[in-house]
Design a protein around this motif. Sequence first.
Motif, PDB file in Angstrom:
ATOM      1  N   LYS A   1       0.991  -1.153   0.192  1.00  0.00           N
ATOM      2  CA  LYS A   1       0.090   0.039  -0.010  1.00  0.00           C
ATOM      3  C   LYS A   1       0.714   1.259  -0.001  1.00  0.00           C
ATOM      4  CE  LYS A   1      -3.914  -2.003   2.468  1.00  0.00           C
ATOM      5  NZ  LYS A   1      -5.067  -2.153   3.363  1.00  0.00           N
ATOM      6  N   PRO A   2       1.470   1.565  -1.164  1.00  0.00           N
ATOM      7  CA  PRO A   2       2.457   2.825  -1.024  1.00  0.00           C
ATOM      8  C   PRO A   2       1.450   4.069  -1.101  1.00  0.00           C
ATOM      9  CG  PRO A   2       1.586   2.118  -3.484  1.00  0.00           C
ATOM     10  CD  PRO A   2       1.368   0.943  -2.545  1.00  0.00           C
ATOM     11  N   LYS A   3       2.110   4.721  -0.172  1.00  0.00           N
ATOM     12  CA  LYS A   3       1.463   6.235   0.157  1.00  0.00           C
ATOM     13  C   LYS A   3       1.724   7.035  -0.697  1.00  0.00           C
ATOM     14  CE  LYS A   3       2.444   4.833   5.137  1.00  0.00           C
ATOM     15  NZ  LYS A   3       3.180   5.086   6.419  1.00  0.00           N
ATOM     16  N   CYS A   4       0.982   7.215  -1.937  1.00  0.00           N
ATOM     17  CA  CYS A   4       1.112   7.843  -3.102  1.00  0.00           C
ATOM     18  C   CYS A   4       0.475   9.299  -2.582  1.00  0.00           C
ATOM     19  CB  CYS A   4       0.529   7.392  -4.174  1.00  0.00           C
ATOM     20  SG  CYS A   4       1.126   6.002  -4.923  1.00  0.00           S
ATOM     21  N   GLY A   5      -0.185   9.322  -1.757  1.00  0.00           N
ATOM     22  CA  GLY A   5      -0.711  10.780  -1.359  1.00  0.00           C
ATOM     23  C   GLY A   5      -0.139  11.588  -0.845  1.00  0.00           C
ATOM     24  N   ILE A   6       0.950  11.064  -0.014  1.00  0.00           N
ATOM     25  CA  ILE A   6       1.859  11.949   0.578  1.00  0.00           C
ATOM     26  C   ILE A   6       3.517  11.809   0.117  1.00  0.00           C
ATOM     27  CG2 ILE A   6       0.636  11.804   2.719  1.00  0.00           C
ATOM     28  CD1 ILE A   6       2.571   9.894   3.645  1.00  0.00           C
ATOM     29  N   CYS A   7       3.316  11.097  -1.166  1.00  0.00           N
ATOM     30  CA  CYS A   7       4.770  11.051  -1.716  1.00  0.00           C
ATOM     31  C   CYS A   7       5.435  12.385  -2.174  1.00  0.00           C
ATOM     32  CB  CYS A   7       4.669   9.869  -2.832  1.00  0.00           C
ATOM     33  SG  CYS A   7       6.156   9.702  -3.715  1.00  0.00           S
ATOM     34  N   PRO A   8       6.805  12.764  -1.780  1.00  0.00           N
ATOM     35  CA  PRO A   8       6.968  14.014  -2.351  1.00  0.00           C
ATOM     36  C   PRO A   8       7.787  13.977  -3.710  1.00  0.00           C
ATOM     37  CG  PRO A   8       8.725  12.753  -0.915  1.00  0.00           C
ATOM     38  CD  PRO A   8       7.448  12.132  -0.989  1.00  0.00           C
ATOM     39  N   ILE A   9       7.529  12.882  -4.351  1.00  0.00           N
ATOM     40  CA  ILE A   9       8.256  12.649  -5.811  1.00  0.00           C
ATOM     41  C   ILE A   9       6.954  12.293  -6.755  1.00  0.00           C
ATOM     42  CG2 ILE A   9      10.486  12.638  -4.967  1.00  0.00           C
ATOM     43  CD1 ILE A   9      10.286   9.427  -5.748  1.00  0.00           C
ATOM     44  N   SER A  10       5.718  12.275  -6.100  1.00  0.00           N
ATOM     45  CA  SER A  10       4.812  11.931  -7.213  1.00  0.00           C
ATOM     46  C   SER A  10       4.542  12.377  -8.577  1.00  0.00           C
ATOM     47  CB  SER A  10       3.332  11.811  -6.232  1.00  0.00           C
ATOM     48  OG  SER A  10       3.061  13.122  -5.940  1.00  0.00           O
ATOM     49  N   ASP A  11       4.973  13.883  -8.352  1.00  0.00           N
ATOM     50  CA  ASP A  11       4.653  14.650  -9.776  1.00  0.00           C
ATOM     51  C   ASP A  11       5.675  13.995 -10.999  1.00  0.00           C
ATOM     52  OD1 ASP A  11       3.349  16.197  -8.163  1.00  0.00           O
ATOM     53  OD2 ASP A  11       4.779  17.850  -8.221  1.00  0.00           O
ATOM     54  N   TRP A  12       6.765  13.326 -10.457  1.00  0.00           N
ATOM     55  CA  TRP A  12       7.669  12.546 -11.677  1.00  0.00           C
ATOM     56  C   TRP A  12       7.692  11.060 -11.597  1.00  0.00           C
ATOM     57  CZ3 TRP A  12       9.343  16.148  -7.644  1.00  0.00           C
ATOM     58  CH2 TRP A  12       9.536  17.342  -8.005  1.00  0.00           C
ATOM     59  N   CYS A  13       6.960  10.340 -10.586  1.00  0.00           N
ATOM     60  CA  CYS A  13       6.996   8.974 -10.536  1.00  0.00           C
ATOM     61  C   CYS A  13       6.346   8.687 -11.616  1.00  0.00           C
ATOM     62  CB  CYS A  13       6.370   8.655  -9.305  1.00  0.00           C
ATOM     63  SG  CYS A  13       6.057   6.868  -9.248  1.00  0.00           S
ATOM     64  N   LEU A  14       6.736   7.513 -12.351  1.00  0.00           N
ATOM     65  CA  LEU A  14       6.060   6.631 -13.462  1.00  0.00           C
ATOM     66  C   LEU A  14       5.157   5.588 -13.059  1.00  0.00           C
ATOM     67  CD1 LEU A  14       8.907   6.623 -15.850  1.00  0.00           C
ATOM     68  CD2 LEU A  14       7.030   8.367 -16.006  1.00  0.00           C
ATOM     69  N   PHE A  15       4.770   5.398 -11.790  1.00  0.00           N
ATOM     70  CA  PHE A  15       3.990   4.225 -11.219  1.00  0.00           C
ATOM     71  C   PHE A  15       2.418   4.659 -11.827  1.00  0.00           C
ATOM     72  CE2 PHE A  15       1.943   2.482  -7.416  1.00  0.00           C
ATOM     73  CZ  PHE A  15       2.099   0.967  -7.839  1.00  0.00           C
ATOM     74  N   GLU A  16       2.078   3.410 -12.576  1.00  0.00           N
ATOM     75  CA  GLU A  16       0.675   3.693 -13.341  1.00  0.00           C
ATOM     76  C   GLU A  16      -0.354   3.567 -12.503  1.00  0.00           C
ATOM     77  OE1 GLU A  16       1.063   0.936 -16.465  1.00  0.00           O
ATOM     78  OE2 GLU A  16       2.075   2.247 -17.754  1.00  0.00           O
ATOM     79  N   GLU A  17      -0.070   2.845 -10.937  1.00  0.00           N
ATOM     80  CA  GLU A  17      -1.257   2.505 -10.189  1.00  0.00           C
ATOM     81  C   GLU A  17      -1.061   3.559  -8.887  1.00  0.00           C
ATOM     82  OE1 GLU A  17      -1.324  -1.690  -9.428  1.00  0.00           O
ATOM     83  OE2 GLU A  17      -0.351  -2.152 -11.373  1.00  0.00           O
ATOM     84  N   LYS A  18      -0.920   4.632  -9.322  1.00  0.00           N
ATOM     85  CA  LYS A  18      -0.724   5.582  -8.024  1.00  0.00           C
ATOM     86  C   LYS A  18      -2.113   5.679  -7.427  1.00  0.00           C
ATOM     87  CE  LYS A  18       2.518   8.844  -9.997  1.00  0.00           C
ATOM     88  NZ  LYS A  18       2.945  10.090 -10.655  1.00  0.00           N
ATOM     89  N   THR A  19      -2.150   5.634  -6.025  1.00  0.00           N
ATOM     90  CA  THR A  19      -3.161   5.339  -5.160  1.00  0.00           C
ATOM     91  C   THR A  19      -3.630   6.908  -4.651  1.00  0.00           C
ATOM     92  OG1 THR A  19      -2.010   4.901  -3.335  1.00  0.00           O
ATOM     93  CG2 THR A  19      -2.766   3.215  -4.529  1.00  0.00           C
TER      94      THR A  19
END
Length: 213
Positions: free
Chosen positions: A195-213
């Motif tokens: 359960k990645p914490k994409c909502g508080i991820c500081p690099i989510s703007d650039w991350c290529l993870f297709e299943e961002k939560t």
Amino acid sequence: MVRQLDYPAMKAVFTRFRDLEAEPKGELEHVNAYTLLVAVALSAQATDKGVNRATRGLFALADTPEKMLALGEEGLIEHIRTIGLYRTKAKNVIKLSQRLIDAYGGEVPSSRAALMTLPGVGRKTANVVLNMWFRLPAQAVDTHIFRVGNRSGLAPGRDEAAVERAIEDNVPAEFQQHAHHWLILHGRYICLARKPKCGICPISDWCLFEEKT
């Protein structure tokens, strides 16, 4: 198809990591190069917290190869019973301590090749010691870094060796020293396996993870 962040995105990600924590630290407790080496060797298939609990008392008694040999294998086992594979690890720690004395005057060498001649020390362990103690830009790839590297596009690779090369080849030189720690801490506390914490991820703007939560 391998998805790799481009150079501007890589620089932006690691700039963000640096802004958040300019000097990231490893979480294994140690007092010198020898105790760091032992702690890392003990940490295989174990948590840093579990290793720290076991080694606080151990390192108070044995913080050099000579003292570890004086403690002996059975004495060492009494301190590390809570760590997985403790019997095998105890044998290796005693053997590596003896080899340090015989081959290196009791000092931990600053060469990856030399470190990897020690019983129980593989490339990953050697790289951690080189990075944390000798301040060399060595990249120790564990399950956290493998996951983050592939999921985000920062360092994709089919195995740990490929991810290590991707970090060395693509992370800007100014960030190489701390790349290992930024990535492992990110994987340990933010980019979790299930359960990645994409909502508080500081690099989510650039991350290529297709299943961002």
